[in-house]
Motif scaffolding. Structure first.
Motif, PDB file in Angstrom:
ATOM      1  N   UNK B 223       1.072  -1.429   0.032  1.00 56.40           N
ATOM      2  CA  UNK B 223      -0.069  -0.049   0.025  1.00 56.40           C
ATOM      3  C   UNK B 223       0.722   1.287  -0.185  1.00 56.40           C
ATOM      4  N   UNK B 224       0.415   2.296  -0.874  1.00 59.56           N
ATOM      5  CA  UNK B 224       1.117   3.418  -0.632  1.00 59.56           C
ATOM      6  C   UNK B 224       0.182   4.590  -0.054  1.00 59.56           C
ATOM      7  N   UNK B 225      -1.158   4.622  -0.607  1.00 58.44           N
ATOM      8  CA  UNK B 225      -1.799   5.554  -0.094  1.00 58.44           C
ATOM      9  C   UNK B 225      -3.257   5.243  -0.875  1.00 58.44           C
ATOM     10  N   UNK B 226      -3.965   6.409  -0.660  1.00 54.74           N
ATOM     11  CA  UNK B 226      -5.469   6.319  -1.464  1.00 54.74           C
ATOM     12  C   UNK B 226      -5.704   7.533  -2.198  1.00 54.74           C
ATOM     13  N   UNK B 227      -6.426   7.491  -3.231  1.00 54.84           N
ATOM     14  CA  UNK B 227      -6.521   8.769  -4.050  1.00 54.84           C
ATOM     15  C   UNK B 227      -7.396   9.721  -3.213  1.00 54.84           C
ATOM     16  N   UNK B 228      -6.911  10.840  -3.289  1.00 53.46           N
ATOM     17  CA  UNK B 228      -7.472  11.887  -2.303  1.00 53.46           C
ATOM     18  C   UNK B 228      -8.472  12.722  -3.177  1.00 53.46           C
ATOM     19  N   UNK B 229      -7.757  13.272  -4.137  1.00 54.53           N
ATOM     20  CA  UNK B 229      -8.527  14.155  -5.146  1.00 54.53           C
ATOM     21  C   UNK B 229      -7.787  13.942  -6.501  1.00 54.53           C
ATOM     22  N   UNK B 230      -8.622  14.374  -7.522  1.00 49.28           N
ATOM     23  CA  UNK B 230      -8.049  14.069  -9.082  1.00 49.28           C
ATOM     24  C   UNK B 230      -8.970  15.345  -9.805  1.00 49.28           C
ATOM     25  N   UNK B 231      -8.166  15.528 -10.766  1.00 46.33           N
ATOM     26  CA  UNK B 231      -9.014  16.484 -11.647  1.00 46.33           C
ATOM     27  C   UNK B 231      -8.164  16.317 -12.990  1.00 46.33           C
ATOM     28  N   UNK B 232      -8.786  16.808 -14.315  1.00 53.13           N
ATOM     29  CA  UNK B 232      -8.188  16.879 -15.434  1.00 53.13           C
ATOM     30  C   UNK B 232      -8.123  18.149 -15.886  1.00 53.13           C
ATOM     31  N   UNK B 233      -6.619  18.723 -16.142  1.00 57.42           N
ATOM     32  CA  UNK B 233      -6.261  19.994 -16.714  1.00 57.42           C
ATOM     33  C   UNK B 233      -6.845  19.958 -17.899  1.00 57.42           C
ATOM     34  N   UNK B 234      -7.245  21.160 -18.433  1.00 61.20           N
ATOM     35  CA  UNK B 234      -7.632  21.174 -20.045  1.00 61.20           C
ATOM     36  C   UNK B 234      -6.371  20.856 -20.826  1.00 61.20           C
ATOM     37  N   UNK B 235      -6.729  19.917 -21.752  1.00 60.15           N
ATOM     38  CA  UNK B 235      -5.820  19.697 -22.849  1.00 60.15           C
ATOM     39  C   UNK B 235      -4.859  18.480 -22.411  1.00 60.15           C
ATOM     40  N   UNK B 236      -5.108  18.415 -21.186  1.00 62.54           N
ATOM     41  CA  UNK B 236      -3.955  17.302 -20.907  1.00 62.54           C
ATOM     42  C   UNK B 236      -4.673  15.992 -20.778  1.00 62.54           C
ATOM     43  N   UNK B 237      -3.672  15.062 -21.308  1.00 62.95           N
ATOM     44  CA  UNK B 237      -4.135  13.679 -21.503  1.00 62.95           C
ATOM     45  C   UNK B 237      -4.172  12.797 -20.219  1.00 62.95           C
ATOM     46  N   UNK B 238      -3.565  13.473 -18.932  1.00 60.16           N
ATOM     47  CA  UNK B 238      -3.414  12.675 -17.832  1.00 60.16           C
ATOM     48  C   UNK B 238      -3.967  13.592 -16.694  1.00 60.16           C
ATOM     49  N   UNK B 239      -4.350  12.634 -15.889  1.00 56.51           N
ATOM     50  CA  UNK B 239      -4.913  13.330 -14.335  1.00 56.51           C
ATOM     51  C   UNK B 239      -4.133  13.761 -13.580  1.00 56.51           C
ATOM     52  N   UNK B 240      -4.397  14.855 -12.845  1.00 59.12           N
ATOM     53  CA  UNK B 240      -3.435  15.349 -11.869  1.00 59.12           C
ATOM     54  C   UNK B 240      -4.255  14.665 -10.506  1.00 59.12           C
ATOM     55  N   UNK B 241      -3.345  13.695 -10.067  1.00 65.82           N
ATOM     56  CA  UNK B 241      -3.869  13.138  -8.917  1.00 65.82           C
ATOM     57  C   UNK B 241      -3.423  13.597  -7.861  1.00 65.82           C
TER      58      UNK B 241
END
Lengths: 167, 274
Positions: B223-241
């Motif tokens: 275990x490292x941790x749990x996803x706390x919050x995520x969003x997707x920046x405009x034009x970005x193909x990856x999440x900011x998690x």
């Protein structure tokens, strides 16, 4: 003379221990890390020869570095403030104002000591934190850390003058 | 020449200042440039002893808390092995070992120095070469990974904490095995960011993130941790998690060091393939 060597040796060891064992463990919110060991540089007598000032500052800086895995940054910041210390004392001392040879709080006016401490601490912290992150990316984030930590360090240093280093 | 000499003597303070400053800056540069471990010092005898004697006092005040954690850990281990299910069959054990690709060896250690508020945080533990610790071994607690050992002396080791901007960890989302890399950008000791998870992946708050096992340092599935919050920046193909880290870095006391005996073999192989 001998007793003053002894006093400064004890102060050196004491401040290093306080720094590494207590203050480095006190970590508020990832922003504030007070550095009290600069007090050693602040309190050296005004007429300390420049070479002694620089070498002692280097020694205390490198000692803190050795204990906190940060080779060079404390040494570098300490040597810098030690170099500008005589100039700072000259600038903030109004002419005709008698400055005691011992630049502590009880020997001098409160406002003088506060200005003196604030200038040295702010410059020291500025160099320290920017050398540590080693980049200007996140400039304001680092600046915030500088300011918050400086306030805290100044507070602790002034407070310590009331509590321990009274002589 | 003489006037130059006279200048130096007159301004010896400035020359000395330049000299000492040059030494310090050179140390900073060296430390930043290459494998920093050479200049890291808290694993040596003197500072190790200072920190260890201090931590024994400090730990005394944390006994209640440490006891509680150990009791929880015991409960968890017991529920994994004995009482809640039938004892493992011998074959099952062997299968488990095979599935994980090797037998990991665990050593328990105590954290004697630790920071969370520097941009590059390190941990010192009280086990070293004579206890079988080597560089590049994983350090974990029961609720998350902590770091990796860097430099080992006889009886102490220095480790790089997860809270260190100089490295990243290969991590994956437990439920669908998509992997990315975990990096810590200075600031909060409770969170880190997970990069390179593409936006088509189905994720939700609270998903568990575990180690991917690609690195041969960390076994798979810790275990490292749990996803706390995520969003997707405009034009970005990856999440900011933003990841809530499992381990509580501020109150680390007892940790485990994991030795993977197959690690060198894996590295040898990886070196051959370009």
């Amino acid at each position: 003379m001998i007793s003053s060597y002894f006093k400064y040796t004890v102060m050196f060891i004491l401040l290093v221990l306080i720094q590494i064992l207590i203050l480095n463990q006190v970590q508020f919110s990832g922003y504030i890390n007070p550095f009290m060991y600069i007090l050693f540089i602040l309190l050296l007598p005004v007429n300390t020869p420049a070479y002694a000032l620089l070498i002692l500052a280097f020694l205390i800086g490198i000692t803190i570095d050795l204990f906190s895995n940060s080779m060079g940054i404390h040494a570098s910041a300490s040597v810098f403030v030690a170099y500008i210390r005589p100039a700072v004392i000259r600038i903030i001392s109004v002419r005709g104002d008698e400055i005691d040879n011992f630049p502590g709080l009880l020997q001098n006016k409160f406002s003088w000591f506060l200005t003196y401490t604030s200038i040295i601490v702010a410059i020291h912290h500025f160099i320290l934190f920017y050398l540590e992150v080693f980049s200007f990316s996140g400039f304001f984030n680092t600046l915030l850390r500088v300011i918050l930590s400086s306030i805290f360090s100044i507070f602790i240093i002034v407070l310590s003058q009331f509590i321990i280093f009274r002589k | 020449m003489r006037s130059l000499l006279r200048y130096f003597i007159k301004n010896y303070a400035f020359v000395l200042f330049l000299l000492l400053e040059a030494i310090s800056i050179a140390l900073v540069f060296k430390y930043n440039a290459y494998h920093k471990a050479m200049y890291l010092n808290t694993a040596n005898r003197v500072s190790g002893t200072v920190y260890e004697s201090f931590i024994t006092v400090k730990n005394y005040f944390r006994l209640a808390r440490i006891n509680k954690l150990l009791a929880e850990e015991n409960t968890r281990l017991r529920s994994l092995t004995g009482y809640s299910r039938e004892p493992l069959e011998v074959n099952e054990i062997i299968e488990n070992i095979d599935a994980e690709g090797g037998i990991y060896r665990y050593t328990s250690a105590m954290v004697i120095n630790n920071s969370v508020n520097r941009p590059f945080n390190y941990i010192t533990i009280n086990k070293g070469a004579k206890h079988g610790i080597k560089p590049d071994q994983a350090i974990i607690t029961h609720n998350g990974i902590v770091g990796v050992t860097l430099k080992v002396s006889d009886s102490y080791s220095l480790a790089m904490s997860v809270l260190n901007g100089r490295w990243s960890i290969s991590a994956k989302i437990k439920k669908n095995n998509y992997f990315g890399s975990l990096v810590w950008e200075s600031g909060d000791y409770r969170t880190a960011s997970l990069k390179e998870i593409p936006i088509h992946v189905d994720i939700a708050k609270g998903d568990t993130v575990v180690t991917s096992g690609f690195s041969a340092i960390f076994p798979e599935g810790l275990t490292i941790g749990t996803i706390g919050d995520f969003h997707q920046a405009d034009g970005d193909n990856y999440y900011n998690i933003t990841l809530a880290l499992g381990a509580d870095f501020k109150s680390l006391s007892y940790v485990e060091v994991i030795d993977n005996p197959d690690r060198d073999e894996v590295w040898e192989l990886e070196k051959i393939s370009p």
